[in-house]
Design a protein around this motif. Sequence first.
Motif, PDB file in Angstrom:
ATOM      1  N   ARG A 148       0.831  -1.208   0.000  1.00  0.00           N
ATOM      2  CA  ARG A 148       0.000   0.000   0.000  1.00  0.00           C
ATOM      3  C   ARG A 148       0.859   1.250   0.000  1.00  0.00           C
ATOM      4  N   HIS A 149       1.976   1.212   0.714  1.00  0.00           N
ATOM      5  CA  HIS A 149       2.918   2.329   0.741  1.00  0.00           C
ATOM      6  C   HIS A 149       4.311   1.800   0.402  1.00  0.00           C
ATOM      7  N   ARG A 150       5.033   2.540  -0.397  1.00  0.00           N
ATOM      8  CA  ARG A 150       6.383   2.127  -0.754  1.00  0.00           C
ATOM      9  C   ARG A 150       7.303   2.245   0.455  1.00  0.00           C
ATOM     10  N   LEU A 151       8.238   1.324   0.576  1.00  0.00           N
ATOM     11  CA  LEU A 151       9.197   1.362   1.674  1.00  0.00           C
ATOM     12  C   LEU A 151      10.166   2.526   1.496  1.00  0.00           C
ATOM     13  N   ARG A 152      10.818   2.882   2.599  1.00  0.00           N
ATOM     14  CA  ARG A 152      11.855   3.912   2.530  1.00  0.00           C
ATOM     15  C   ARG A 152      13.012   3.410   1.672  1.00  0.00           C
ATOM     16  N   PRO A 153      13.690   4.296   0.953  1.00  0.00           N
ATOM     17  CA  PRO A 153      14.766   3.872   0.050  1.00  0.00           C
ATOM     18  C   PRO A 153      15.830   3.021   0.733  1.00  0.00           C
ATOM     19  N   GLU A 154      16.197   3.377   1.972  1.00  0.00           N
ATOM     20  CA  GLU A 154      17.237   2.613   2.655  1.00  0.00           C
ATOM     21  C   GLU A 154      16.768   1.197   3.006  1.00  0.00           C
ATOM     22  N   TYR A 166      10.233  -2.303  -6.076  1.00  0.00           N
ATOM     23  CA  TYR A 166       8.839  -1.936  -5.831  1.00  0.00           C
ATOM     24  C   TYR A 166       8.055  -1.867  -7.134  1.00  0.00           C
ATOM     25  N   TRP A 167       6.839  -2.394  -7.104  1.00  0.00           N
ATOM     26  CA  TRP A 167       5.911  -2.305  -8.218  1.00  0.00           C
ATOM     27  C   TRP A 167       4.662  -1.555  -7.761  1.00  0.00           C
ATOM     28  N   GLU A 168       4.408  -0.429  -8.362  1.00  0.00           N
ATOM     29  CA  GLU A 168       3.181   0.309  -8.034  1.00  0.00           C
ATOM     30  C   GLU A 168       1.960  -0.431  -8.545  1.00  0.00           C
TER      31      GLU A 168
END
Length: 328
Positions: free
Chosen positions: A181-187, A196-198
């Motif tokens: 639902r929400h993308r993870l932080r870049p780190e 990540y796939w939207e």
Amino acid sequence: MPSKRLSVVVTRRLPEVVETRLTELFNAKLRADDTPMTRGELIDAVQEADVLVPTLTDRIDAGLIGQAGERLKLIANFGAGFDHIDVSTARSRGILVSNTPGVVTEDTADMVMALMLGVTRRIQEGLTVMQGGDWAGWAPTALLGQRLGGRRLGILGMGRIGQAVARRAAAFGMQVHYHNRHRLRPETEEALEATYWESLDQMVARMDMISVNCPSTPSTYHLLNARRLQLMKPSAVIVNTSRGEVIDENALTRMLKTGQLAGAGLDVYEHGIQGNPELRNMPNVMMLPHMGSATEEGRIEMGEKVIINIKTFDDGHRPPDQVVPAML
């Protein structure tokens, strides 16, 4: 004069060390046998208790909560999932709800990998051959499976368990992808080496394996419906240790029967505890009885969290694992 001890009703048998501690701290009514309470027994429980300790086998719906007595102020769930509890109705009655997040993470992630290996390496078929006394000896082409290394894994739901699966999959040499639902932080993405796939549609169409690790909510019901399942490659395998309702089980069954999917590893089911009967006769399907979190250590840790939530509430504070509207 000591204050009156909380009346706590526990709906199922719990590990002995947990039950002992509950009776030491509270006026705890324990379950004599390891069977789910009947509807009538649950009604009696919510009418007499200050705290109810249910499990996922108990349907704590609006009708049941509506019959609760004035004393009931906390539903301290034994388990991380709370889709069997009508949290909104409980809140409207001034009843808090808590759960036990985090403690099942590693155990469930282990089971995801066990199911992946079980299906791709045809372990269940091998067991059947040996248990039936039908093994005629080693052959170069017998029971050939597929290795995990190099395969694309798509994780649906990148919370605690999804991330634990990602770490294990990377150790097996798998390529980790995810939809959340929400993308993870870049780190975090970088540490997990996860892509990540939207678009869920685009992800499932390109994966060799899908692991379902999202909770059951109205928005995730049949998230993997017939249309999305048909986007998957015929060689793909799907594993579900989360909630059965996330997958259209009837559509999954049809596709497995017709060879539109290569296999499935299932620990949860949409239609009752047995799942679709047709799945049980398929050699490419590995079915388990909701064992994902079933370790002695995990169950005891769950019980400890229940006790902490109740004790904190009894001391006049908010339970540390209170379920809040943002989680629904």
